[in-house]
Design a protein around this motif. Sequence first.
Motif, short mmCIF file in Angstrom:
data_model
loop_
_atom_site.label_atom_id
_atom_site.label_comp_id
_atom_site.label_asym_id
_atom_site.label_seq_id
_atom_site.Cartn_x
_atom_site.Cartn_y
_atom_site.Cartn_z
N PHE A 1 0.88 -1.37 -0.12
CA PHE A 1 -0.09 0.08 0.13
C PHE A 1 0.74 1.17 0.13
O PHE A 1 0.75 2.21 -0.60
N LEU A 2 1.85 1.12 0.78
CA LEU A 2 2.62 2.49 0.99
C LEU A 2 3.48 2.51 -0.22
O LEU A 2 3.72 3.89 -0.92
N ASP A 3 4.10 1.58 -0.92
CA ASP A 3 4.75 1.78 -2.42
C ASP A 3 3.61 2.16 -3.29
O ASP A 3 4.03 3.37 -4.06
N ARG A 4 2.39 2.03 -3.32
CA ARG A 4 1.41 2.31 -4.04
C ARG A 4 1.11 4.04 -4.01
O ARG A 4 0.96 4.66 -5.25
N LEU A 5 1.24 4.36 -2.70
CA LEU A 5 0.82 5.41 -2.35
C LEU A 5 1.97 6.61 -2.33
O LEU A 5 1.93 7.65 -2.04
N ALA A 6 3.08 5.91 -2.84
CA ALA A 6 4.54 6.82 -2.75
C ALA A 6 4.40 8.07 -3.37
O ALA A 6 4.88 9.21 -3.25
N PRO A 7 3.70 8.18 -4.79
CA PRO A 7 3.71 9.49 -5.57
C PRO A 7 2.85 10.51 -4.91
O PRO A 7 2.79 11.66 -5.31
N THR A 8 2.05 10.15 -3.63
CA THR A 8 0.97 11.26 -3.16
C THR A 8 1.83 12.02 -2.45
O THR A 8 2.85 12.01 -2.03
N SER A 9 1.36 13.29 -2.08
CA SER A 9 1.71 14.47 -1.62
C SER A 9 2.46 14.02 -0.05
O SER A 9 1.95 13.14 0.75
N ALA A 10 3.04 14.80 0.62
CA ALA A 10 3.63 14.56 1.98
C ALA A 10 2.42 14.79 3.18
O ALA A 10 2.48 14.24 4.04
N THR B 1 12.94 -7.80 -9.76
CA THR B 1 12.07 -6.93 -8.94
C THR B 1 11.78 -5.62 -9.70
O THR B 1 12.31 -5.15 -10.45
N ARG B 2 10.64 -4.85 -9.28
CA ARG B 2 10.13 -3.77 -9.69
C ARG B 2 11.31 -2.81 -9.42
O ARG B 2 11.59 -1.71 -10.29
N ALA B 3 11.84 -2.66 -8.37
CA ALA B 3 12.99 -1.81 -7.97
C ALA B 3 13.90 -1.60 -8.90
O ALA B 3 14.66 -0.60 -9.06
N SER B 4 14.24 -2.73 -9.48
CA SER B 4 15.47 -2.94 -10.59
C SER B 4 15.15 -1.81 -11.80
O SER B 4 16.42 -1.44 -12.45
N SER B 5 14.09 -1.50 -11.98
CA SER B 5 13.79 -0.56 -13.07
C SER B 5 13.08 0.72 -12.69
O SER B 5 12.39 1.34 -13.54
N ARG B 6 13.40 1.12 -11.53
CA ARG B 6 12.64 2.33 -11.02
C ARG B 6 13.65 3.19 -10.74
O ARG B 6 14.65 3.11 -10.31
N GLY B 7 13.19 4.41 -11.17
CA GLY B 7 14.33 5.64 -11.14
C GLY B 7 14.30 6.31 -9.65
O GLY B 7 13.65 5.79 -8.77
N PRO B 8 15.39 7.15 -9.52
CA PRO B 8 15.72 7.53 -8.21
C PRO B 8 14.32 8.28 -7.43
O PRO B 8 14.38 8.58 -6.25
N ALA B 9 13.66 9.04 -8.28
CA ALA B 9 12.55 9.93 -7.70
C ALA B 9 11.49 8.74 -6.75
O ALA B 9 11.22 9.25 -5.49
N HIS B 10 11.55 7.47 -7.31
CA HIS B 10 10.68 6.46 -6.36
C HIS B 10 11.15 6.40 -5.10
O HIS B 10 10.53 6.34 -4.05
N ARG B 11 12.56 6.18 -4.99
CA ARG B 11 13.24 5.91 -3.76
C ARG B 11 13.19 7.12 -2.82
O ARG B 11 13.02 6.94 -1.65
N GLU B 12 13.21 8.26 -3.42
CA GLU B 12 13.14 9.44 -2.59
C GLU B 12 11.50 9.65 -1.83
O GLU B 12 11.49 9.80 -0.68
N ARG B 13 10.62 9.32 -3.00
CA ARG B 13 9.44 9.20 -2.38
C ARG B 13 8.90 8.29 -1.08
O ARG B 13 8.12 8.37 -0.17
N ILE B 14 9.77 6.91 -1.35
CA ILE B 14 9.49 6.21 -0.31
C ILE B 14 10.21 6.57 1.00
O ILE B 14 9.73 6.26 2.08
N LEU B 15 11.37 7.26 0.96
CA LEU B 15 12.21 7.79 2.00
C LEU B 15 11.18 8.67 2.90
O LEU B 15 11.30 8.75 4.35
#
Length: 640
Positions: free
Chosen positions: A95-104, A149-163
């Motif tokens: 769920f948190l991964d799916r909601l990563a693009p949402t606002s703070a 894995t999905r993470a192997s083809s995801r850009g840096p912005a995704h990891r920042e949103r997860i952080l």
Amino acid sequence: DADADADADDADTLLAPAPSAPPSLLRFAAHLLLFLQALLPDGGGLAPGGALYARVNRVLYAYADHLVAERRHELAPRYARHLRPDLLVRAYARFLDRLAPTSAETKARCLRDASEWIELEGEGGLRAIVSRTLDESREVVDASGAPTTRASSRGPAHRERILEWACLAGKALHPEAASHACALVRQLCLQRSAALATLVPPDETRGGGGASSSNEQDSFGDDATRPAEPPPESPATGRFKRAANLVKTQVRVVNAFHSAGDAVVRGETRARGVVAEILPADLLVNAAEGGAPGAANELADWAAYLAAANAVGTWRELSIARDDAAAAGLDDGAGIGGGDDDAATSLPAMTAEAGAKALDAILALTAPRRRDAATAFIPRATGIGGADDDDDLWLESPALFDANEAATAAENSTPPPAARVFAVPVPIAPPASPNERAMPVADFARLLQRAIEARRAELGVRARGITVHAEGVRGVVGEGARPIAAAGQVMLELAASSDVDVDVDASRDALVQLLSDAIKGDLPWDVAVAGGGGGGGAAAHPPDRGTIHRAHHALEVQSADGSDPEIVRATCRRVCWPSLLLEAAEIEADLGGGGRAVAERVADASRGLHAMFSTRETRWLLQLQRRGELRAIASGVVQP
């Protein structure tokens, strides 16, 4: 039947997409199962351990998943909390991964809603959920080691949103946020070589100067044929050519990272955004107090490094503007918003001031520093002094080890050194023609493996037992990745065998050197192109220099992991120090004072920075030093 129940109890089966069902029916089934579970004796087989408990989990997950899809985030934890603990962690991490693009703001609200129903600690607690979410965002291989894995083809912005999830979950989770931020900043700053790859010395032979094979000669070699001196040109013509060349070089490098819009930025720029914008102001303090002082110390070190790199960027922008103005025929003393005599605001004066500040910041970063035990996680004042037990160096100190890493090091039980990098090949050579096609990633991976094996042979006994594997894998599209990344990545794996009678420290150093040389592109490409790789010697029929040059690539790192964090930190030191000090030497030459501080600091045997430079980087440093001396002589500052 029993087999069906066993399959249903498997976590992957329970979390697999369920057949579509009307939301009202899912809601009814979830409420009915929970009601019966509470009403019937011993849960009627629906309670944990019961024969039908797997069915309860399947229905509850399907309904919670529906609520997340419908943005009913406040309701999802009310149902998800009834899942089996391990399923709760996996499901909520999804769920948190799916909601990563949402606002703070949305993230903070989701965490607040979850904390009302899910405890912080425990097997199925919020800490376990956030930790798994962070880990999965960086896990680039599956359990078998395959890059699927999905993470192997995801850009840096995704990891920042997860952080952001760990940063917004409260101070209790700031240790996890600090550790994840360290890993993210490391891989972002390892992109420095690819960012500066085309900033080669303008006099260096373009046919193969990037390779540092011991048997290769370029325009700086004693046996090389030197071009005749060009005819004299007018000051105006020379000034225009110098400015135009500088602007072209800088624009090619800097703008390459903005070619797809504002979402595509340099790795160090992203790293500054992580440290200065995403991480809360009190995160270092909370992480140190919460059990991760090593991660807090490392982030403080990275903050000092990024500040110095940012100062270099300020100087570079001003120097481009200064030389561009000179090329346009403006007076050297032309001011910004002032007259020609306004030296305080003139471009040359502003450039010189920015350069002096950047140079001081870099030299200060190279000096040993005293780490105060009471404020170890706060950036320290720097000063030059003898290195003793209380002094440490940038990104090189036991104070960077957290509890697990320190315990492993103390027990001398560190596993055999290994590292895995996912990276995008970045060609150093400009295309020979507009129609020239890029080398396929799979072909480059084979070439890269041969080049690393050739360098391994050059390193001799200390690299014995290090295995090399490189293969092309799928690329990265969007989420802050450059367009070139869509063509594919290289997965590079280096591992030292525990069966070979080689000192562990020597094997670790050799592995780090191989990895850093690969990232910087400083490999014997001539041997690799000729089909060598085992002996390290020259081929019987060496390929032409143009072919070698087309093979020369740096690696833009997308993910970097090692058998322990120190492997990646050591690689960062070997990649970041030389290129940052080369920029410092460029600034020193531009200031025109004939200074030698950078070269002397690199040559200081007690500091050991020279060992991190490749042959190409050493040549570049000497050329910049020579340029500064000639400029000082020409301006009359130094007598010949």
